[in-house]
Design a protein around this motif. Structure first.
Motif: not given
Length: 316
Positions: A5-7, A42-49, A61-69, A87-95
């Motif tokens: 997780v990138l904080v 660490h962009g290639g390892r991060i799957d959550a922000v 930044e989203i484009a630089a995080l290929p594993l981001l979910q 949305s274009n990447r199918g990445i979920k977003v919560t608040n």
């Protein structure tokens, strides 16, 4: 393999152990420089922000995080997160809607009490060994208007109605049939019908300068504005003019357009009480905020429904 997780937030560090205790690897990047470095390294390892509304997450930044979910935003606002890119990447977003609502509502009432009752001025005069008994308006029985009736707005309304016997009106894009409060069709109509106008709506393009000179004029010379939402919701120059000329009686501000920079003109006005975007800050709120992030992450990575998903635009 554990999740990384990138904080990007800087206000809940003392509660991040909640994530670490569940096996999440955290990469802390609270400054622009550390953020860029973390993504590059660490962009290639991060799957959550983990971020917050004003910090957001850009398309590049989203484009630089290929594993981001998944992107988790603390607080209700998410104005600087590129929802289209997600949305274009199918990445979920919560608040974090509701996690710090009680704390924010407490602060809104504190600002209202402080500016209407002249608490900072009275405190300063006593410290100068003065004994100035100035008559200030009371709050009981007055009319409170809310722009926004989400978790924070409802918490403020409850305090105003039950604690101070206020009548409560509100404006949202659609009326709330389940609400006991009075709906107004537009912001100007709301402002003209209340003594205190409290902003509790998300920021972003849809609400930018929703409160302008016309709305402030409708609020009137005995009216007070409280903003615990986003600075962008108010036309700052119009607000300064209204406060300077007596067009409105006063304002309590926790947020500013362009913060942390605050216009010098606001700093010189005696009818303004200001705090540095701390309405949502308390030990309890920090814990509940991170707990909601954890709950969303755990749900996502175990294939369960998200607790507070955001509706994203269609991919394109």
């Amino acid at each position: 393999m554990g999740h990384v997780v990138l904080v990007l937030v800087e206000t809940v560090n003392d509660c991040l152990y909640l994530l670490e205790d569940q096996g999440y690897e955290l990469i802390l990047a609270p400054t622009p420089a550390s953020r860029a470095e973390a993504i590059a390294r660490h962009g290639g390892r991060i799957d959550a922000v983990l971020t917050r509304g004003p910090l957001g997450l850009r398309a590049d930044e989203i484009a630089a995080l290929p594993l981001l979910q998944i992107i988790c935003v603390i607080g209700a606002g998410y104005e600087e997160v590129d929802l289209q890119a997600a949305s274009n990447r199918g990445i979920k977003v919560t608040n974090g809607a509701g996690a710090n609502a009680s704390c924010v509502a407490d602060h809104a009432m504190a600002l209202l009490l402080s500016v209407v009752r002249g608490i900072p001025q009275a405190d300063a005069s006593v410290r100068r060994s003065e004994w100035n008994k100035v008559r200030q308006p009371s709050l009981t029985g007055k009319r409170l208007g809310l722009i926004g009736l989400g978790a924070v707005g409802q918490a403020i309304a409850k305090r105003a109605a039950l604690g101070f016997d206020m009548s409560v009106s509100y404006y949202t894009r659609q009326p709330r049939p389940d609400s006991p409060y009075t709906y107004k069709a537009n912001v100007r109509e709301l402002a003209s019908a209340v003594d205190f106008l409290v902003l509790a709506t998300p920021g972003g393009a849809d609400t930018r300068h929703l409160v302008d000179a016309e709305v402030l004029d409708a609020l009137g010379p005995d009216g007070y504005l409280i903003n615990i939402a986003r600075g962008s919701v108010v036309d700052t120059q119009a607000l300064i003019s209204a406060l300077t000329s007596g067009q409105i009686a006063g304002a309590g501000l926790d947020v500013f357009d362009g913060e942390p920079l605050v216009p010098d003109a606001l700093k010189t006005l005696a009818n303004v009480v200001m705090t540095p975007h701390v309405a949502g800050q308390s030990p309890e709120a920090a814990h509940d905020t991170v707990q909601k992030v954890l709950d969303n992450l755990q749900a996502f990575f175990t294939g369960q429904p998200l607790l507070t998903p955001l509706h994203l635009p269609a991919p394109r």
